[in-house]
Design a protein around this motif. Structure first.
Motif, PDB file in Angstrom:
ATOM      1  N   CYS A  35       0.835   7.071   0.100  1.00 57.12           N
ATOM      2  CA  CYS A  35      -0.280   6.249  -0.351  1.00 57.12           C
ATOM      3  C   CYS A  35       0.268   4.874  -0.733  1.00 57.12           C
ATOM      4  N   GLN A  36      -0.533   3.821  -0.601  1.00 57.70           N
ATOM      5  CA  GLN A  36      -0.116   2.477  -1.003  1.00 57.70           C
ATOM      6  C   GLN A  36       0.286   2.443  -2.473  1.00 57.70           C
ATOM      7  N   CYS A  41       0.479   7.269  -7.747  1.00 60.50           N
ATOM      8  CA  CYS A  41      -0.317   8.330  -7.143  1.00 60.50           C
ATOM      9  C   CYS A  41       0.516   9.565  -6.766  1.00 60.50           C
ATOM     10  N   GLN A  54      -6.931   6.772   0.557  1.00 58.75           N
ATOM     11  CA  GLN A  54      -6.812   5.491  -0.125  1.00 58.75           C
ATOM     12  C   GLN A  54      -8.169   4.901  -0.508  1.00 58.75           C
ATOM     13  N   CYS A  57      -8.658   6.780  -3.795  1.00 60.42           N
ATOM     14  CA  CYS A  57      -7.538   6.851  -4.744  1.00 60.42           C
ATOM     15  C   CYS A  57      -7.792   5.927  -5.943  1.00 60.42           C
ATOM     16  N   ILE A  60      -5.246   2.701  -6.402  1.00 57.18           N
ATOM     17  CA  ILE A  60      -5.196   1.534  -5.522  1.00 57.18           C
ATOM     18  C   ILE A  60      -5.781   0.339  -6.265  1.00 57.18           C
TER      19      ILE A  60
END
Length: 69
Positions: A35-36, A41, A54, A57, A60
Motif C-alpha cells: 500500500c502507498q 498500514c 487504497q 485505506c 492514505i
C-alpha cells in the motif's frame, strides 16, 4: 522451456518463456505489492486489488481540494 509464474499459488496462470519470466513481474496482476501508506498500514495485496484497497485505506494522505495541504 516454459515456466509457470512464481505467483501461481496466488492465482496467476501464466506460462512464460525464459525471456518473458524476466519482465513478467512488471505487470503480473498477482504480484503482492505494498500500500502507498505501508509504513502505517502494513498491508500488502495483489496488484489487481491495490487500487480498491487504497481507495478505502484510512492511512492514505489525500490533499485537500481547496488548500492542497
Amino acid at each position: 522451456m516454459r515456466f509457470a509464474c512464481k505467483n501461481k499459488a496466488l492465482g496467476c496462470m501464466q506460462v512464460l518463456s525464459y525471456t518473458e519470466v524476466q519482465t513478467h513481474d512488471d505487470y503480473c496482476q498477482f504480484l503482492p505489492v505494498k500500500c502507498q501508506a505501508f509504513d502505517k498500514c502494513k498491508v500488502k495485496t495483489l496488484r489487481k486489488d491495490i487500487d480498491l484497497h487504497q481507495a478505502a485505506c484510512p492511512n492514505i494522505v489525500v490533499p485537500c481540494i481547496y488548500c492542497h495541504e
